[in-house]
Design an enzyme around this catalytic site. Structure first.
Site, short mmCIF file in Angstrom:
data_model
loop_
_atom_site.label_atom_id
_atom_site.label_comp_id
_atom_site.label_asym_id
_atom_site.label_seq_id
_atom_site.Cartn_x
_atom_site.Cartn_y
_atom_site.Cartn_z
N LYS A 22 52.34 12.02 -53.86
CA LYS A 22 53.11 10.88 -54.35
C LYS A 22 52.20 9.70 -54.67
O LYS A 22 52.55 8.82 -55.44
CB LYS A 22 54.14 10.43 -53.29
CG LYS A 22 55.27 11.41 -53.09
CD LYS A 22 56.19 10.95 -51.94
CE LYS A 22 56.94 12.13 -51.35
NZ LYS A 22 57.68 11.82 -50.13
N LYS A 56 44.40 8.03 -46.38
CA LYS A 56 45.38 6.95 -46.57
C LYS A 56 44.73 5.58 -46.38
O LYS A 56 45.10 4.62 -47.05
CB LYS A 56 46.58 7.14 -45.65
CG LYS A 56 47.40 8.35 -46.07
CD LYS A 56 48.79 8.38 -45.46
CE LYS A 56 49.57 9.55 -46.06
NZ LYS A 56 50.91 9.71 -45.53
N LYS A 74 45.11 17.59 -54.54
CA LYS A 74 46.46 17.96 -54.12
C LYS A 74 47.50 17.12 -54.87
O LYS A 74 47.28 15.92 -55.08
CB LYS A 74 46.54 17.68 -52.62
CG LYS A 74 47.81 18.07 -51.95
CD LYS A 74 47.81 17.57 -50.51
CE LYS A 74 47.99 16.06 -50.45
NZ LYS A 74 48.28 15.53 -49.12
P1 TYM Z 1 55.26 14.26 -46.41
O1 TYM Z 1 56.50 13.45 -46.49
O2 TYM Z 1 54.00 13.68 -46.92
O3 TYM Z 1 55.47 15.65 -47.14
C1 TYM Z 1 56.59 16.47 -46.87
C2 TYM Z 1 56.17 17.92 -46.86
O4 TYM Z 1 55.63 18.30 -48.13
C3 TYM Z 1 54.39 18.97 -47.92
N1 TYM Z 1 53.50 18.71 -49.09
C4 TYM Z 1 52.96 19.66 -49.85
N2 TYM Z 1 53.03 21.01 -49.80
C5 TYM Z 1 52.36 21.70 -50.75
N3 TYM Z 1 51.63 21.12 -51.74
C6 TYM Z 1 51.54 19.77 -51.82
N4 TYM Z 1 50.83 19.21 -52.80
C7 TYM Z 1 52.21 18.98 -50.85
N5 TYM Z 1 52.33 17.65 -50.64
C8 TYM Z 1 53.13 17.51 -49.56
C9 TYM Z 1 53.82 18.36 -46.65
O5 TYM Z 1 52.86 19.20 -46.07
C10 TYM Z 1 55.08 18.23 -45.81
O6 TYM Z 1 55.38 19.45 -45.16
N6 TYM Z 1 53.82 13.82 -41.64
C11 TYM Z 1 54.81 14.45 -42.53
C12 TYM Z 1 56.23 14.14 -42.12
C13 TYM Z 1 56.53 14.41 -40.70
C14 TYM Z 1 56.70 15.68 -40.10
C15 TYM Z 1 56.98 15.42 -38.74
C16 TYM Z 1 56.62 16.98 -40.57
C17 TYM Z 1 56.72 13.47 -39.74
N7 TYM Z 1 57.00 14.08 -38.57
C18 TYM Z 1 57.21 16.48 -37.82
C19 TYM Z 1 56.84 18.04 -39.65
C20 TYM Z 1 57.13 17.77 -38.31
C21 TYM Z 1 54.57 13.95 -43.93
O7 TYM Z 1 54.09 12.87 -44.16
O8 TYM Z 1 55.06 14.76 -44.91
#
Ligand code: TYM
Length: 327
Positions: free
Chosen positions: A199, A115, A196
């Site tokens: 977004k 990032k 991967k």
């Molecule tokens: P975020 O918002 O980036 O993504 C949400 C969820 O989607 C999953 N993900 C994917 N899974 C498979 N293939 C992909 N290409 C892919 N891209 C994204 C992510 O692994 C995630 O599960 N840090 C987290 C949000 C968060 C969180 C937490 C999650 C904040 N606090 C506590 C669990 C527990 C995040 O940025 O996810």
């Protein structure tokens, strides 16, 4: 008997793609409906401040993600669906955890590096301490399970480290949370299947509320390889393998079954058939989401009641945490 607690969140930073769905949201719904867990699902709005954003767009992004949650099948009667910032104890606990978090471990976080590279003009401290806030989100609710995609595993490892460290310094307080991964924990980008789906690369994303025509055109344009045999081989045929994984994740069929179903087809036929499947799969979702967005009061009321419940358990936990550290 008390059910084990399960927590997960998604950032309101734009539309959800099929990676978010197959790695996380679909699993949230399945886990909720299994009836085996006490589920907490939240909108990680504080996390989303670490990326460039426009405050005027944030309320709509939050509402949109809440509509995604509900349209995909999360049910406020079964799960606590809430907004991270409505529970101030998570940032309070994040600070406490920062005081025991090893700098070295935070510096190793690959998401921080990725990032920071992606937004060099805005390498803020929040981006660096982000994993401690994520640990707080999890530990605050006594979660034993966290459904996520594989890009979050390193963060979850830190949550376990911090739980262990806190427990050994101040007495047993937190569970060491375990991840729950799906069979498709890392969906790859359509335009570059070595990377991967993310977004931050919208060109390679299949968004779950994309209209059928858009889905078709994106899948038609997906990068494949110079051969013509449909076969699962992620190393040599990353694009085709990714499409087989998407099909398998949505249909619940094994990769081998999906492969057999496409046997004898050329890449054009495979793409055509996958595009139809994806488009049909999300048809109900698209309709439900559009209806929900017209009734934002329903969404807001679900968030309000979920947030109140989450806050209640967070307040109780925070009192215990403060006592443990002598405050
Ligand atoms: P975020 O918002 O980036 O993504 C949400 C969820 O989607 C999953 N993900 C994917 N899974 C498979 N293939 C992909 N290409 C892919 N891209 C994204 C992510 O692994 C995630 O599960 N840090 C987290 C949000 C968060 C969180 C937490 C999650 C904040 N606090 C506590 C669990 C527990 C995040 O940025 O996810």
């Amino acid at each position: 008997m008390k059910k084990p607690i399960l927590v997960s969140g998604i950032q309101p930073t734009g539309r959800l793609h099929i990676g978010n769905y197959l790695g996380a949201l679909k699993n949230f719904v399945d886990l909720q409906n299994s009836g085996k867990y006490d589920c907490y699902f939240f909108i990680a709005d504080y996390h989303s401040l670490t990326e460039n954003f426009n405050p005027a767009e944030k309320p709509a992004q939050i509402l949109n993600l809440a509509a995604d949650f509900l349209a995909a099948g999360l049910d406020p009667k079964k799960s606590k669906i809430f907004i991270q910032s409505a529970v101030p104890q998570s940032t309070e606990l994040a600070w406490i955890l920062e005081t025991i978090a090893p700098m070295g471990e935070l510096k190793r976080m690959t998401q921080f590096k990725d990032k920071s590279d992606a937004q060099q003009e805005n390498v803020n401290v929040g981006l660096f301490t982000y994993p401690t806030l994520m640990a707080a989100d999890i530990l605050l609710y006594d979660a034993q399970f966290v459904p996520v995609g594989d890009d979050q595993l390193q963060h979850l490892e830190l949550a376990r480290t911090l739980a262990r460290k806190f427990n050994s310094h101040f007495g047993r307080t937190f569970f060491e949370p375990k991840e729950i991964l799906t069979a498709t924990p890392r969906v790859m980008s359509l335009d570059d299947p070595e990377k991967k789906m993310s977004k931050s690369r919208p060109g390679g994303c299949l968004f779950i509320d994309d209209e059928p025509e858009v889905i078709k055109s994106k899948i038609r344009g997906a990068v494949t390889d110079s051969e013509s045999v449909v076969k699962y081989d992620p190393k040599r045929k990353a694009g085709i393998s990714n499409m087989l994984e998407i099909m398998s994740g949505l249909s619940g069929k094994s990769i081998a079954e999906v492969e057999r179903g496409f046997a004898g087809m050329n890449y054009g036929e495979l793409k055509h058939s996958l595009a139809d499947y994806v488009s049909d799969y999300f048809e109900k979702f698209r309709k439900k989401k559009a209806t929900l967005l017209k009734k934002s009061a329903v969404i807001k009321s679900a968030l309000r009641s979920g947030s109140a419940k989450a806050k209640k358990s967070a307040e109780k936990k925070m009192a215990d945490i403060k006592k443990k550290i002598g405050l």
